[in-house]
Design an enzyme around this catalytic site. Structure first.
Site, mmCIF file in Angstrom:
data_model
loop_
_atom_site.group_PDB
_atom_site.id
_atom_site.type_symbol
_atom_site.label_atom_id
_atom_site.label_comp_id
_atom_site.label_asym_id
_atom_site.label_seq_id
_atom_site.Cartn_x
_atom_site.Cartn_y
_atom_site.Cartn_z
ATOM 1 N N ASP A 88 45.816 44.393 37.495
ATOM 2 C CA ASP A 88 47.183 43.907 37.347
ATOM 3 C C ASP A 88 47.310 43.300 35.949
ATOM 4 O O ASP A 88 46.316 42.904 35.336
ATOM 5 C CB ASP A 88 47.442 42.852 38.435
ATOM 6 N N ASP A 129 50.412 40.933 34.675
ATOM 7 C CA ASP A 129 51.025 39.605 34.587
ATOM 8 C C ASP A 129 50.221 38.558 35.347
ATOM 9 O O ASP A 129 49.911 38.739 36.534
ATOM 10 C CB ASP A 129 52.458 39.640 35.118
#
Length: 295
Positions: free
Chosen positions: A85, A87
């Site tokens: 991922d 963010d």
């Protein structure tokens, strides 16, 4: 069965000395110090009849301690695929929240982001709602947000570059936007990136996002597709993230890591990194400090 038990003590822990009662009931086959500088990391390979019971005992040993640890099968620890991922995992911020700041809407949009990441809102609908609020924002805010707000989290580039140097494929998969993932992927050393697209016209955001939206199921699909492309089983994969939309890929991977994660993710991941930087994920795989690629 043979399992590997690794723990990582970050510099912020000070002079912490573990009391590893769990090891008294197991047969230790091998023991290595992986790092002994600012960060301390140690690994044990051991024989145990009940890995779940051992894991529960380790959790008791480390309860409340500023330490990250992992218990996993000893074989196949070094993974062939990293899916991460972006963010709040590879980078320090939620890009959409930072964009919202330039529109004077950060508090409002950040609240929706937080609820979506905690699994309280359906991700796709929450994304459409947040992007809709940014309609009319000048596209120059994208580069401004990247330049002023986005930074790689400590250890991110070392994690990616070390795994890549050792033959792993590294893919950034985000529910965020390609404007940011393309730049972050290059900065960290990822081989590829997947994300959503912000629609724009005449130098301003249109308030819509390209369909289909890359969310929880698309992240899981990306993990499976990338593994199939390499011809490896999911056991040879590592997935890391912090929000509810990361949970499916985290649970399906060979080693699913919750990084500074929301409770719903931390509760179901294979291991957590709450205290150390992202190099802890390398120590979990058996890399020693002198094998890390740093620059």
């Amino acid at each position: 069965m043979q399992i590997a038990f690794t723990y990582v003590v970050p510099p912020t822990a000070g002079a912490f000395t573990p009391n590893l009662k769990a090891l008294a009931k197991a047969s230790v086959i091998d023991n290595r110090i992986l790092a002994d500088s600012e960060t301390f990391a140690e690994e044990f390979v051991l024989e145990t009849a009940d890995a779940d019971a051992f894991r529960a005992e380790v959790a008791q040993d480390f309860e409340g301690a500023p330490v990250d640890w992992c218990v996993q099968p000893a074989e196949g620890r070094r993974k062939r695929l990293l899916v991460a991922d972006m963010d709040s995992t590879i980078i320090n911020v939620e890009c959409l929240d930072e964009l919202a700041d330039y529109a004077g809407l950060k508090a409002e949009i950040a609240e929706i982001t937080e609820r979506a990441m905690r699994g309280e809102l359906e991700f796709e609908g929450a994304l459409r709602e947040r992007v809709g609020k940014l309609k009319g924002l000048a596209t120059t805010a994208l580069q401004q947000a990247y330049d002023e707000r986005v930074r790689l989290n400590p250890g991110a580039r070392t994690l990616v570059r070390t795994m890549a140097a050792n033959g792993a494929r590294c893919v950034l998969v985000s529910g965020g936007f390609t404007f940011f993932t393309s730049r972050v992927a290059e900065a960290a050393g990822f081989h590829a990136n997947r994300a959503n697209t912000l629609n724009e016209a005449d130098g301003r955001l249109s308030g819509t996002v390209g369909e289909p939206i890359l969310g929880r199921e698309a992240k899981l699909a990306a993990l499976r597709e990338e593994a199939a492309g390499l011809g490896v089983d999911l056991a040879a994969t590592l997935a890391i993230g912090d929000g509810a939309n990361d949970l499916a890929m985290i649970k399906a991977s060979g080693l699913g890591v919750a990084y500074r994660a929301k409770p719903v993710v931390a509760a179901e991941a294979h291991c957590k990194v709450d205290h150390a930087d992202l190099t802890a994920v390398l120590y979990f795989q058996g890399y020693a400090a002198d094998a890390l690629v740093t620059d």
